[in-house]
Write an enzyme that holds these catalytic residues in place. Structure first.
Site: not given
Ligand code: C5P
Length: 217
Positions: A29-32, A95
């Site tokens: 995943a990512n930090r969005s 994102a």
């Protein structure tokens, strides 16, 4: 009426991260946080737009007056976006993970050394919408960069085929935070907006979208 300039328009927004499964219990995943995209969906709905929000997994309440479609992966987001078209405008804030894994059917076990993940490129949803038939009259992308923000945004605008890029420098804790500082890059030039709450950036962008759609048909 002047207070609901987007009445009768359909606007599509993507927001949040995507989760790309590695196995049944793990994902990339990512930090969005989804905050900027949700704020934009809310601001567009407030201006009267029929607003569809295709969202990755985030812990945010559904904005008032917005139709929300929950997805997990980039592939699911691409399918949900395609199904939600046509739209008068599309604002792609998500994102989206650039890569996915060919996921394992069973939980990967420890013990025989660290696994190697081989990555597969995900579909580019913004580029697909920019080339959709019929195409939304206005396609807006986002660019989260840590350096050469405006140069990269101009290149992205041309590469993706969209009309505007909202570019921000994410090296300063923008992701997940309450404020944003953006540059609006269009085919005609660049505007640098002051640092402001994400809700106010969203309201400014929604007004600009209303102006752009109102100016044509
Ligand atoms: O290429 P990059 O990820 O930097 O582009 C960011 C913009 O493209 C954002 O508007 C994002 O929502 C969109 N995007 C997308 N699908 C992807 C990758 C990015 O819609 N697979």
């Amino acid at each position: 009426p002047a207070s609901r300039p987007l009445a009768g328009r359909h606007v599509l927004v993507t927001a949040g991260p995507t989760h790309e499964p590695i196995d049944p219990v793990r994902y990339i995943a990512n930090r969005s946080s989804g905050r900027q995209g949700y704020a934009i969906a809310e601001a567009l709905a407030r201006l009267g737009a029929r607003t569809t929000l295709v969202t990755g997994p985030v812990g945010l309440p559904t904005p008032l007056g917005v139709r929300r479609i929950d997805v997990e992966t980039a592939d699911e987001m691409a399918a949900a976006v395609a199904a939600a078209l046509p739209a008068d405008a599309a604002v792609m804030v998500a994102a989206v993970a650039d890569w996915r894994v060919a996921p394992a059917m069973h939980k990967i076990k420890k013990g025989s050394g660290a696994p190697t993940l081989s990555l597969i490129e995900n579909p580019d949803i913004l580029a697909a919408v920019s080339h959709a038939v019929p195409r939304p009259r206005l396609v807006v992308g986002f660019a989260a960069e840590t350096e050469h923000v405006i140069e990269h945004a101009k290149a992205k605008l041309l590469r993706k085929g969209c009309d505007w890029i909202v570019a921000n420098d994410v090296s300063q804790g923008v992701m997940g935070g309450p404020a944003n500082q953006v540059h609006l890059v269009t085919r005609d030039g660049v505007e640098t907006w002051p640092r402001d709450a994400k809700e106010r950036v969203a309201a400014g962008l929604a007004e600009r979208i209303a102006d752009a759609l109102g100016a044509e048909s």
